[in-house]
Design an enzyme around this catalytic site. Structure first.
Site, PDB file in Angstrom:
ATOM      1  CB  SER A  99      -0.980   0.031   0.932  1.00  0.00           C
ATOM      2  OG  SER A  99      -1.917   0.766   1.083  1.00  0.00           O
ATOM      3  CG  ASP A 239      -2.952   3.994  -1.367  1.00  0.00           C
ATOM      4  OD1 ASP A 239      -3.617   3.972  -2.408  1.00  0.00           O
ATOM      5  OD2 ASP A 239      -3.057   3.333  -0.180  1.00  0.00           O
ATOM      6  CG  ASP A 241      -2.928  -0.789  -2.309  1.00  0.00           C
ATOM      7  OD1 ASP A 241      -3.048   0.356  -1.887  1.00  0.00           O
ATOM      8  OD2 ASP A 241      -3.640  -1.845  -1.536  1.00  0.00           O
ATOM      9  CG  ASP A 243      -6.440   0.677  -0.620  1.00  0.00           C
ATOM     10  OD1 ASP A 243      -5.486   1.481  -0.514  1.00  0.00           O
ATOM     11  OD2 ASP A 243      -6.146  -0.324   0.199  1.00  0.00           O
TER      12      ASP A 243
END
Length: 447
Positions: A99, A239, A241, A243
């Site tokens: 992340s 960010d 990834d 999400d």
């Protein structure tokens, strides 16, 4: 939380905390677990970290050795894996990402067939297998050995899904995107271009070691400067990834997850699409959000910190919008997880349908100053249960009244107590935070 799997999967420094052997064993166990009655189909996505390739191959090797077929989405976002799993009949999904963490960390997040975080009992079984507490699972042989499948088509279908959600063209809108040199680099621009936006993109040239480095939602100042320099209508930062999403208005001001929830929640409420006029927040949401909600009759629920808890509340009560200050926003009609690109599309819908700028829409939320300090303690439970500490917390809450609040909680990962105060000024915040921290020190509770 388990030994390896925390609230956000199995995460740590690559080949130090999370090793290639761990990844192979995760694949071995899940390939066998889901393949006991049929040939398992498991989809894998990854972000742009150097180590993601290594973990992708290790997971695929473990899965196919246990007889499962591994479908490779390649570089993609966490929410896209969730979408593909639940819409294309996969047994589970695996996302390789840490992340917003630095490039040298990585993680494995397991997603169940409904597109949610994998059940804790399954993660516990994986951990037991990794530690050799349960017997070895059989290797597949002959025609039962699995295969890998290039599945970029799954990612493309997700892009099509996002484009189809837009209610109107983005024509003539100048939009800035900060892709954090991460997963959204392969998706976000395509979506905004297809919808007609004049898309200006930064930090979309990943090289394996620049993910989240001075860019993306954790370094929002970069996008703020870019929006002002290019005189854009709006900007969105993701960010690693993708999400999470943090927005920037036309004046370069930050619009965080709390204000995004307000803007989208108010719009949905006016449209008659906000279930029970309620949004779901965490205990870390700003007091300013709640005061703004009270003014317009929008209700709110509070959960523990973590988008997992937000989604559980939404699922139980049929709510359609929830999220965190950090930019994890869940629109349950369209997704099962936080989805940064989806969030930016929903913000665009509110801007276009209401014919108002993001700055105007978000300005109704007056964010209260907030100060958080971490106190390293010998024992978290002993420290929190201390009588003098409890008395100080109660006294602070009483003195702040309805014009502020104090929140004292344990860290989930460190021997740390987090002391947070929101109030009308930075000076008030500092006074009360320091007052409570001093009690921890006087009582001899600090490390």
């Amino acid at each position: 939380m388990g030994k390896y799997f925390g609230t956000d999967g199995f995460r740590g420094e690559a080949n130090v905390v999370l090793t290639v052997e761990h990844a192979f064993k995760v694949g071995r166990y899940l390939g066998w677990y889901f393949g006991q009655e049929h040939k398992a189909r498991i989809v894998i996505g990854k972000d742009t970290r150097r180590s993601s390739y290594m973990f992708e191959y290790a997971l695929a090797a473990g899965l196919t050795a246990s007889g499962a077929d591994a479908y490779l989405l390649h570089v993609t976002t966490t929410p896209s894996v969730s979408y593909v799993v639940r819409t294309e009949d996969f047994d589970c999904g695996l996302m390789i990402s840490a992340s917003h963490n630095p490039y040298y960390d990585n993680g494995i997040k397991a997603i169940n067939s409904a597109g949610h975080k994998m059940e804790a009992e399954v993660e516990e079984k994986i951990e037991a297998y990794i530690d050799g507490k349960i017997g070895e699972v059989p290797l597949a042989t002959k025609e039962n050995i699995g295969r890998t499948v290039d599945y970029a088509a799954g990612r493309n279908r997700y892009i099509g899904h996002l484009i189809a959600l837009a209610t109107r063209s983005f024509k003539d809108m100048k939009v800035g995107l900060d892709c954090a040199n991460g997963s959204s680099s392969s998706i976000a621009k395509s979506v905004f271009d297809a919808l007609g936006a004049k898309t200006y993109v930064i930090n979309n040239e990943p090289n394996g070691v620049n993910i989240n480095t001075n860019c993306g939602s954790t370094h929002i100042e970069v996008l703020q400067a870019f929006v002002k320099e290019k005189k854009l209508d709006v900007g969105f930062a993701y960010d690693g990834d993708a999400d999470r999403c943090i927005a920037v208005d036309e004046n370069g001001n930050v619009v965080d997850g709390d204000r995004i929830m307000y803007v989208c929640g108010k719009y949905l409420m006016e449209q008659g699409r906000l279930a029970d006029h309620t949004i779901v927040t965490t205990i870390m949401s700003n007091l300013g959000l709640y005061k703004a909600c009270d003014k317009i009759g929008m209700k709110y629920e509070q959960t523990a910190v973590g988008d997992k808890y937000v989604y559980e509340n939404m699922l139980q009560n049929g709510y359609v919008l929830g999220g965190e200050q950090s930019g994890h926003i869940i629109f349950s009609k369209h997704a099962r997880t936080g989805d940064g690109i989806l969030t930016s599309l929903m913000v665009m819908e509110a801007i276009l349908e209401k014919k108002q700028s993001l700055g105007t829409l978000a300005d109704e939320v007056k964010i209260f100053p907030q100060l958080l300090k971490n106190v390293r303690v010998k024992d978290k439970r002993t420290a929190l249960d201390n009588e003098a500490v409890q008395k100080a917390i109660e006294q602070t809450a009483e003195e702040l009244g309805s014009d502020g609040r104090i929140l004292v909680r344990e860290s989930g990962t460190e021997p740390v107590i987090r002391v947070m105060v929101e109030a009308a000024s930075d000076e008030i915040c500092e006074k009360y935070v320091d007052g409570v921290v001093k009690i921890f020190e006087q009582e001899g509770l600090c490390e």
